[in-house]
Scaffold this motif. Structure first.
Motif, PDB file in Angstrom:
ATOM      1  N   GLY A   1     -57.037 -72.048 -46.118  1.00  0.00           N
ATOM      2  CA  GLY A   1     -56.364 -70.826 -46.559  1.00  0.00           C
ATOM      3  C   GLY A   1     -55.014 -70.629 -45.884  1.00  0.00           C
ATOM      4  O   GLY A   1     -54.094 -70.051 -46.478  1.00  0.00           O
ATOM      5  N   THR A   2     -54.889 -71.120 -44.648  1.00  0.00           N
ATOM      6  CA  THR A   2     -53.614 -71.019 -43.933  1.00  0.00           C
ATOM      7  C   THR A   2     -52.539 -71.817 -44.656  1.00  0.00           C
ATOM      8  O   THR A   2     -51.399 -71.358 -44.803  1.00  0.00           O
ATOM      9  CB  THR A   2     -53.779 -71.552 -42.497  1.00  0.00           C
ATOM     10  N   VAL A   3     -52.906 -73.016 -45.105  1.00  0.00           N
ATOM     11  CA  VAL A   3     -51.960 -73.865 -45.840  1.00  0.00           C
ATOM     12  C   VAL A   3     -51.591 -73.200 -47.161  1.00  0.00           C
ATOM     13  O   VAL A   3     -50.409 -73.156 -47.546  1.00  0.00           O
ATOM     14  CB  VAL A   3     -52.570 -75.253 -46.103  1.00  0.00           C
ATOM     15  N   PHE A   4     -52.594 -72.642 -47.842  1.00  0.00           N
ATOM     16  CA  PHE A   4     -52.338 -71.973 -49.129  1.00  0.00           C
ATOM     17  C   PHE A   4     -51.370 -70.814 -48.947  1.00  0.00           C
ATOM     18  O   PHE A   4     -50.412 -70.660 -49.724  1.00  0.00           O
ATOM     19  CB  PHE A   4     -53.658 -71.471 -49.719  1.00  0.00           C
ATOM     20  N   ILE A   5     -51.607 -69.996 -47.929  1.00  0.00           N
ATOM     21  CA  ILE A   5     -50.736 -68.848 -47.681  1.00  0.00           C
ATOM     22  C   ILE A   5     -49.313 -69.299 -47.365  1.00  0.00           C
ATOM     23  O   ILE A   5     -48.334 -68.758 -47.895  1.00  0.00           O
ATOM     24  CB  ILE A   5     -51.289 -67.989 -46.524  1.00  0.00           C
ATOM     25  N   SER A   6     -49.191 -70.306 -46.517  1.00  0.00           N
ATOM     26  CA  SER A   6     -47.870 -70.781 -46.105  1.00  0.00           C
ATOM     27  C   SER A   6     -47.060 -71.288 -47.291  1.00  0.00           C
ATOM     28  O   SER A   6     -45.845 -71.088 -47.360  1.00  0.00           O
ATOM     29  CB  SER A   6     -48.015 -71.894 -45.061  1.00  0.00           C
ATOM     30  N   LEU A   7     -47.744 -71.935 -48.241  1.00  0.00           N
ATOM     31  CA  LEU A   7     -47.045 -72.525 -49.384  1.00  0.00           C
ATOM     32  C   LEU A   7     -46.818 -71.530 -50.521  1.00  0.00           C
ATOM     33  O   LEU A   7     -45.820 -71.629 -51.243  1.00  0.00           O
ATOM     34  CB  LEU A   7     -47.842 -73.721 -49.922  1.00  0.00           C
ATOM     35  N   CYS A   8     -47.737 -70.579 -50.676  1.00  0.00           N
ATOM     36  CA  CYS A   8     -47.731 -69.757 -51.889  1.00  0.00           C
ATOM     37  C   CYS A   8     -47.290 -68.312 -51.703  1.00  0.00           C
ATOM     38  O   CYS A   8     -46.956 -67.644 -52.690  1.00  0.00           O
ATOM     39  CB  CYS A   8     -49.121 -69.770 -52.521  1.00  0.00           C
ATOM     40  N   ILE A   9     -47.294 -67.797 -50.476  1.00  0.00           N
ATOM     41  CA  ILE A   9     -47.004 -66.374 -50.293  1.00  0.00           C
ATOM     42  C   ILE A   9     -45.593 -66.023 -50.730  1.00  0.00           C
ATOM     43  O   ILE A   9     -45.352 -64.969 -51.327  1.00  0.00           O
ATOM     44  CB  ILE A   9     -47.244 -65.942 -48.813  1.00  0.00           C
ATOM     45  N   GLY A  10     -44.619 -66.916 -50.455  1.00  0.00           N
ATOM     46  CA  GLY A  10     -43.243 -66.649 -50.860  1.00  0.00           C
ATOM     47  C   GLY A  10     -43.095 -66.505 -52.363  1.00  0.00           C
ATOM     48  O   GLY A  10     -42.579 -65.478 -52.850  1.00  0.00           O
ATOM     49  N   PRO A  11     -43.539 -67.506 -53.151  1.00  0.00           N
ATOM     50  CA  PRO A  11     -43.455 -67.377 -54.608  1.00  0.00           C
ATOM     51  C   PRO A  11     -44.232 -66.181 -55.160  1.00  0.00           C
ATOM     52  O   PRO A  11     -43.777 -65.531 -56.109  1.00  0.00           O
ATOM     53  CB  PRO A  11     -44.060 -68.695 -55.105  1.00  0.00           C
ATOM     54  N   LEU A  12     -45.400 -65.874 -54.567  1.00  0.00           N
ATOM     55  CA  LEU A  12     -46.199 -64.750 -55.058  1.00  0.00           C
ATOM     56  C   LEU A  12     -45.502 -63.415 -54.799  1.00  0.00           C
ATOM     57  O   LEU A  12     -45.485 -62.539 -55.668  1.00  0.00           O
ATOM     58  CB  LEU A  12     -47.587 -64.763 -54.396  1.00  0.00           C
ATOM     59  N   VAL A  13     -44.915 -63.266 -53.618  1.00  0.00           N
ATOM     60  CA  VAL A  13     -44.151 -62.046 -53.326  1.00  0.00           C
ATOM     61  C   VAL A  13     -42.931 -61.979 -54.238  1.00  0.00           C
ATOM     62  O   VAL A  13     -42.531 -60.901 -54.692  1.00  0.00           O
ATOM     63  CB  VAL A  13     -43.723 -62.002 -51.848  1.00  0.00           C
ATOM     64  N   GLY A  14     -42.343 -63.150 -54.529  1.00  0.00           N
ATOM     65  CA  GLY A  14     -41.206 -63.197 -55.444  1.00  0.00           C
ATOM     66  C   GLY A  14     -41.559 -62.674 -56.831  1.00  0.00           C
ATOM     67  O   GLY A  14     -40.712 -62.093 -57.516  1.00  0.00           O
ATOM     68  N   LYS A  15     -42.819 -62.873 -57.251  1.00  0.00           N
ATOM     69  CA  LYS A  15     -43.287 -62.324 -58.529  1.00  0.00           C
ATOM     70  C   LYS A  15     -43.583 -60.828 -58.422  1.00  0.00           C
ATOM     71  O   LYS A  15     -43.310 -60.052 -59.337  1.00  0.00           O
ATOM     72  CB  LYS A  15     -44.546 -63.062 -58.984  1.00  0.00           C
ATOM     73  N   ALA A  16     -44.169 -60.422 -57.288  1.00  0.00           N
ATOM     74  CA  ALA A  16     -44.597 -59.033 -57.129  1.00  0.00           C
ATOM     75  C   ALA A  16     -43.419 -58.090 -56.892  1.00  0.00           C
ATOM     76  O   ALA A  16     -43.431 -56.947 -57.367  1.00  0.00           O
ATOM     77  CB  ALA A  16     -45.587 -58.923 -55.968  1.00  0.00           C
ATOM     78  N   LEU A  17     -42.404 -58.551 -56.160  1.00  0.00           N
ATOM     79  CA  LEU A  17     -41.306 -57.665 -55.766  1.00  0.00           C
ATOM     80  C   LEU A  17     -40.563 -57.051 -56.949  1.00  0.00           C
ATOM     81  O   LEU A  17     -40.335 -55.833 -56.961  1.00  0.00           O
ATOM     82  CB  LEU A  17     -40.340 -58.408 -54.844  1.00  0.00           C
ATOM     83  N   PRO A  18     -40.156 -57.830 -57.966  1.00  0.00           N
ATOM     84  CA  PRO A  18     -39.450 -57.197 -59.094  1.00  0.00           C
ATOM     85  C   PRO A  18     -40.296 -56.141 -59.801  1.00  0.00           C
ATOM     86  O   PRO A  18     -39.768 -55.113 -60.245  1.00  0.00           O
ATOM     87  CB  PRO A  18     -39.150 -58.382 -60.029  1.00  0.00           C
ATOM     88  N   GLN A  19     -41.609 -56.388 -59.908  1.00  0.00           N
ATOM     89  CA  GLN A  19     -42.490 -55.410 -60.542  1.00  0.00           C
ATOM     90  C   GLN A  19     -42.554 -54.124 -59.717  1.00  0.00           C
ATOM     91  O   GLN A  19     -42.477 -53.016 -60.256  1.00  0.00           O
ATOM     92  CB  GLN A  19     -43.887 -56.004 -60.709  1.00  0.00           C
ATOM     93  N   CYS A  20     -42.705 -54.292 -58.402  1.00  0.00           N
ATOM     94  CA  CYS A  20     -42.761 -53.124 -57.511  1.00  0.00           C
ATOM     95  C   CYS A  20     -41.425 -52.387 -57.492  1.00  0.00           C
ATOM     96  O   CYS A  20     -41.382 -51.145 -57.463  1.00  0.00           O
ATOM     97  CB  CYS A  20     -43.135 -53.558 -56.098  1.00  0.00           C
ATOM     98  N   GLN A  21     -40.317 -53.137 -57.515  1.00  0.00           N
ATOM     99  CA  GLN A  21     -38.992 -52.513 -57.512  1.00  0.00           C
ATOM    100  C   GLN A  21     -38.784 -51.687 -58.780  1.00  0.00           C
ATOM    101  O   GLN A  21     -38.236 -50.580 -58.733  1.00  0.00           O
ATOM    102  CB  GLN A  21     -37.906 -53.581 -57.405  1.00  0.00           C
ATOM    103  N   LYS A  22     -39.253 -52.211 -59.899  1.00  0.00           N
ATOM    104  CA  LYS A  22     -39.127 -51.481 -61.162  1.00  0.00           C
ATOM    105  C   LYS A  22     -39.923 -50.182 -61.117  1.00  0.00           C
ATOM    106  O   LYS A  22     -39.439 -49.127 -61.540  1.00  0.00           O
ATOM    107  CB  LYS A  22     -39.606 -52.364 -62.319  1.00  0.00           C
ATOM    108  N   LEU A  23     -41.150 -50.242 -60.593  1.00  0.00           N
ATOM    109  CA  LEU A  23     -41.981 -49.039 -60.485  1.00  0.00           C
ATOM    110  C   LEU A  23     -41.365 -48.018 -59.548  1.00  0.00           C
ATOM    111  O   LEU A  23     -41.336 -46.817 -59.838  1.00  0.00           O
ATOM    112  CB  LEU A  23     -43.385 -49.423 -59.996  1.00  0.00           C
ATOM    113  N   THR A  24     -40.850 -48.503 -58.412  1.00  0.00           N
ATOM    114  CA  THR A  24     -40.219 -47.596 -57.444  1.00  0.00           C
ATOM    115  C   THR A  24     -38.983 -46.946 -58.034  1.00  0.00           C
ATOM    116  O   THR A  24     -38.756 -45.739 -57.878  1.00  0.00           O
ATOM    117  CB  THR A  24     -39.857 -48.357 -56.157  1.00  0.00           C
TER     118      THR A  24
END
Length: 224
Positions: free
Chosen positions: A179-202
């Protein structure tokens, strides 16, 4: 622009606080899933195993050290949001850990579900608090300072930071697994997807609050 943001510190702080609450819940779910944590949380848990206190306390202590190093490198004090982020996240992590139903599932299916939910919740929590635009956390402050000092790209600086932190945390007995490897590799792209959605809602939330006084005036028959 100034007119748009006037009087919106309260609503922005509400979004910021909600984001930190959501993000901290995600952090705890990932840790409790026992399938590996993020590099920084590997360090916090390792320190907890070796020296006691609590995971949230070590998150704050490490955050203080990171802010000191960041200030020395950049030769300027971090913004207030970094201190607030550091303290609140540490408190929220410990708060969730005290809840009686927060425990590691017995089976692999439960662990996978908890880990997946934790990742998703963590990403959207990060997206929410960043969308409030009230300042970055201590780790991001250090990353920015090192990027400015070394001239390296942000991705390279972040990778070096997290590898070093992970090694120290692993030596202290922190939870390193796939899970550590998964987080290290994937958290950036996943936040990159979530941030625009959250910014739009805010942005929609803040825009609705800006329009509210004008709606009230119209309801009273007063021209805006």
């Amino acid at each position: 622009m100034n007119m748009k943001r006037r009087g919106q510190i309260g609503p922005r702080f509400s979004v910021y606080l909600l984001g930190l609450l959501v993000m901290s819940l995600g952090i705890d779910l990932v840790i409790l899933a026992d399938l590996g944590a993020s590099p920084w949380d590997v360090l916090h848990v390792g320190l907890y195993y070796q020296f006691g206190l609590s995971i949230g306390s070590w998150s704050i202590i490490v955050g203080i050290a990171v802010l000191i190093v960041s200030a020395l490198i950049s030769k300027e004090m971090p913004k207030a949001g970094a201190y607030l982020n550091m303290i609140l996240v540490g408190l929220f992590i410990d708060m969730y850990m005290l809840l009686p139903f927060m425990d590691t599932p017995s089976g692999m299916t439960g662990k996978l579900l908890m880990f997946s939910a934790g990742i998703l919740i963590n990403c959207y929590g990060m997206g929410l608090y960043i969308s409030a635009q009230l300042g970055a956390g201590p780790r991001d402050s250090l990353m920015i300072a090192l990027t400015s000092k070394t001239g390296w790209k942000v991705g390279r600086v972040r990778a070096v930071m997290e590898i070093l932190v992970l090694i120290v945390g692993w030596q202290l007995g922190g939870p390193v697994f796939w899970g550590t490897v998964f987080i290290s590799l994937c958290i950036g792209p996943l936040v990159g997807k979530a941030l625009p959605q959250c910014q739009k809602l805010t942005d929609l939330f803040l825009a609705s609050l800006r329009k509210q006084p004008f709606i009230d005036k119209e309801n009273r028959g007063v021209n805006p």
